[in-house]
Design a protein around this motif. Structure first.
Motif, PDB file in Angstrom:
ATOM      1  N   ALA A  27      43.345  38.390  57.115  1.00 24.78           N
ATOM      2  CA  ALA A  27      44.553  38.117  56.332  1.00 24.78           C
ATOM      3  C   ALA A  27      44.368  38.511  54.871  1.00 24.78           C
ATOM      4  CB  ALA A  27      44.914  36.641  56.425  1.00 24.78           C
ATOM      5  N   ALA A  28      43.168  38.403  54.364  1.00 21.72           N
ATOM      6  CA  ALA A  28      42.918  38.687  52.950  1.00 21.72           C
ATOM      7  C   ALA A  28      42.762  40.178  52.671  1.00 21.72           C
ATOM      8  CB  ALA A  28      41.669  37.947  52.491  1.00 21.72           C
ATOM      9  N   ARG A  29      42.480  40.979  53.677  1.00 24.48           N
ATOM     10  CA  ARG A  29      42.237  42.404  53.420  1.00 24.48           C
ATOM     11  C   ARG A  29      43.512  43.223  53.333  1.00 24.48           C
ATOM     12  NH1 ARG A  29      40.251  43.737  59.262  1.00 24.48           N
ATOM     13  NH2 ARG A  29      38.721  42.207  58.655  1.00 24.48           N
ATOM     14  N   ARG A  30      44.602  42.713  53.864  1.00 24.25           N
ATOM     15  CA  ARG A  30      45.835  43.512  53.896  1.00 24.25           C
ATOM     16  C   ARG A  30      46.336  43.886  52.508  1.00 24.25           C
ATOM     17  NH1 ARG A  30      48.989  39.794  57.941  1.00 24.25           N
ATOM     18  NH2 ARG A  30      47.556  39.938  59.679  1.00 24.25           N
ATOM     19  N   LEU A  31      46.485  42.904  51.638  1.00 27.63           N
ATOM     20  CA  LEU A  31      47.049  43.176  50.317  1.00 27.63           C
ATOM     21  C   LEU A  31      46.209  44.159  49.509  1.00 27.63           C
ATOM     22  CD1 LEU A  31      49.270  42.602  48.238  1.00 27.63           C
ATOM     23  CD2 LEU A  31      47.869  40.690  47.433  1.00 27.63           C
ATOM     24  N   PRO A  32      44.889  43.962  49.385  1.00 22.04           N
ATOM     25  CA  PRO A  32      44.115  44.943  48.606  1.00 22.04           C
ATOM     26  C   PRO A  32      44.161  46.346  49.208  1.00 22.04           C
ATOM     27  CG  PRO A  32      42.769  43.007  49.073  1.00 22.04           C
ATOM     28  CD  PRO A  32      44.065  42.839  49.778  1.00 22.04           C
ATOM     29  N   LEU A 133      46.656  32.989  40.532  1.00 15.81           N
ATOM     30  CA  LEU A 133      46.297  31.741  41.220  1.00 15.81           C
ATOM     31  C   LEU A 133      47.078  31.604  42.518  1.00 15.81           C
ATOM     32  CD1 LEU A 133      45.984  28.835  38.640  1.00 15.81           C
ATOM     33  CD2 LEU A 133      44.443  29.357  40.499  1.00 15.81           C
ATOM     34  N   LEU A 134      48.372  31.849  42.458  1.00 16.03           N
ATOM     35  CA  LEU A 134      49.199  31.739  43.661  1.00 16.03           C
ATOM     36  C   LEU A 134      48.760  32.719  44.738  1.00 16.03           C
ATOM     37  CD1 LEU A 134      52.803  31.260  42.209  1.00 16.03           C
ATOM     38  CD2 LEU A 134      51.496  29.646  43.573  1.00 16.03           C
ATOM     39  N   ILE A 135      48.534  33.973  44.351  1.00 18.44           N
ATOM     40  CA  ILE A 135      48.203  34.993  45.346  1.00 18.44           C
ATOM     41  C   ILE A 135      46.812  34.791  45.930  1.00 18.44           C
ATOM     42  CG2 ILE A 135      47.751  37.463  45.682  1.00 18.44           C
ATOM     43  CD1 ILE A 135      49.991  37.977  43.613  1.00 18.44           C
ATOM     44  N   PHE A 136      45.800  34.708  45.059  1.00 13.44           N
ATOM     45  CA  PHE A 136      44.428  34.726  45.547  1.00 13.44           C
ATOM     46  C   PHE A 136      43.897  33.357  45.980  1.00 13.44           C
ATOM     47  CE2 PHE A 136      44.703  38.613  43.035  1.00 13.44           C
ATOM     48  CZ  PHE A 136      44.284  39.513  43.990  1.00 13.44           C
ATOM     49  N   ILE A 137      44.346  32.289  45.359  1.00 15.37           N
ATOM     50  CA  ILE A 137      43.841  30.965  45.711  1.00 15.37           C
ATOM     51  C   ILE A 137      44.733  30.314  46.766  1.00 15.37           C
ATOM     52  CG2 ILE A 137      43.232  28.672  44.821  1.00 15.37           C
ATOM     53  CD1 ILE A 137      41.462  30.920  43.730  1.00 15.37           C
ATOM     54  N   TRP A 138      46.021  30.243  46.490  1.00 19.13           N
ATOM     55  CA  TRP A 138      46.914  29.522  47.387  1.00 19.13           C
ATOM     56  C   TRP A 138      47.267  30.337  48.630  1.00 19.13           C
ATOM     57  CZ3 TRP A 138      52.276  30.054  48.565  1.00 19.13           C
ATOM     58  CH2 TRP A 138      52.807  28.972  49.271  1.00 19.13           C
ATOM     59  N   PHE A 139      47.677  31.605  48.460  1.00 21.49           N
ATOM     60  CA  PHE A 139      48.143  32.410  49.582  1.00 21.49           C
ATOM     61  C   PHE A 139      46.991  32.981  50.408  1.00 21.49           C
ATOM     62  CE2 PHE A 139      49.736  36.551  51.226  1.00 21.49           C
ATOM     63  CZ  PHE A 139      50.653  36.053  52.138  1.00 21.49           C
ATOM     64  N   LEU A 140      46.003  33.590  49.741  1.00 26.36           N
ATOM     65  CA  LEU A 140      44.910  34.241  50.465  1.00 26.36           C
ATOM     66  C   LEU A 140      43.704  33.338  50.701  1.00 26.36           C
ATOM     67  CD1 LEU A 140      44.996  37.739  48.740  1.00 26.36           C
ATOM     68  CD2 LEU A 140      45.876  37.135  50.994  1.00 26.36           C
ATOM     69  N   ASN A 141      43.662  32.186  50.039  1.00 26.65           N
ATOM     70  CA  ASN A 141      42.555  31.229  50.193  1.00 26.65           C
ATOM     71  C   ASN A 141      41.188  31.853  49.918  1.00 26.65           C
ATOM     72  OD1 ASN A 141      44.184  29.007  50.925  1.00 26.65           O
ATOM     73  ND2 ASN A 141      44.322  29.794  53.014  1.00 26.65           N
ATOM     74  N   LEU A 142      41.091  32.674  48.883  1.00 27.12           N
ATOM     75  CA  LEU A 142      39.814  33.287  48.539  1.00 27.12           C
ATOM     76  C   LEU A 142      38.996  32.323  47.672  1.00 27.12           C
ATOM     77  CD1 LEU A 142      40.895  36.947  47.748  1.00 27.12           C
ATOM     78  CD2 LEU A 142      39.839  36.066  49.818  1.00 27.12           C
TER      79      LEU A 142
END
Length: 150
Positions: A27-32, A133-142
């Motif tokens: 799930a985290a690799r799609r956006l980058p 913060l919203l994208i990487f912490i909340w949405f992608l849970n990185l």
């Protein structure tokens, strides 16, 4: 010619970041990877545009313009300053935390170059920090360190 070199370097950096994102969770690799592909496409379009412009200038001019002209010294100094700032930001995130490093990284160039007023600088700091913060912490849970020692 300089635009072609910058666009080529951009494609190389994006290809490297695309491959790094392959190790992220699915799930985290799609956006980058989508962003890397978009930027590579824009850089390729920039190369095509620069080549067409160079060829057009050669066709319509008696003496062809030089392929490369050195940028003004001030522009080189500003560019190197941004490279140093990005390197400091990359170093600062694991040590100082995201919530300290990001606003400082944005504040330095905005305060020095002053493209907008102080209110605009404050809104920009809050918007960019909050958006990431919203994208990487909340949405992608990185697992990004938010504060020092995190």
């Amino acid at each position: 010619m300089g635009r072609i070199v910058v666009a080529g370097l951009t494609i190389g950096i994006c290809a490297y970041l695309y491959s790094l994102a392959g190790d992220y969770p699915r799930a985290a690799r799609r956006l980058p990877q989508i962003l890397a592909l978009c930027v590579m496409g824009l850089a390729a379009a920039g190369i095509v545009q620069a080549v067409v412009q160079i060829l057009g200038e050669r066709r319509h001019a008696g003496d062809p313009p030089p392929l490369f002209t050195a940028p003004p010294r001030e522009d080189v100094v500003v560019g190197l300053g941004f490279v140093a700032l990005v390197a400091a930001y990359i170093w600062a995130i694991p040590h100082a935390g995201y919530l300290v490093a990001t606003p400082l990284m944005l504040l330095v160039p905005l305060a020095v170059l002053r493209p907008i007023g102080w209110l605009g600088i404050g809104i920009t700091l809050l918007a960019v920090t909050g958006g990431i913060l919203l994208i990487f912490i909340w949405f992608l849970n990185l697992p990004i360190p938010l504060i020092p020692g995190d």
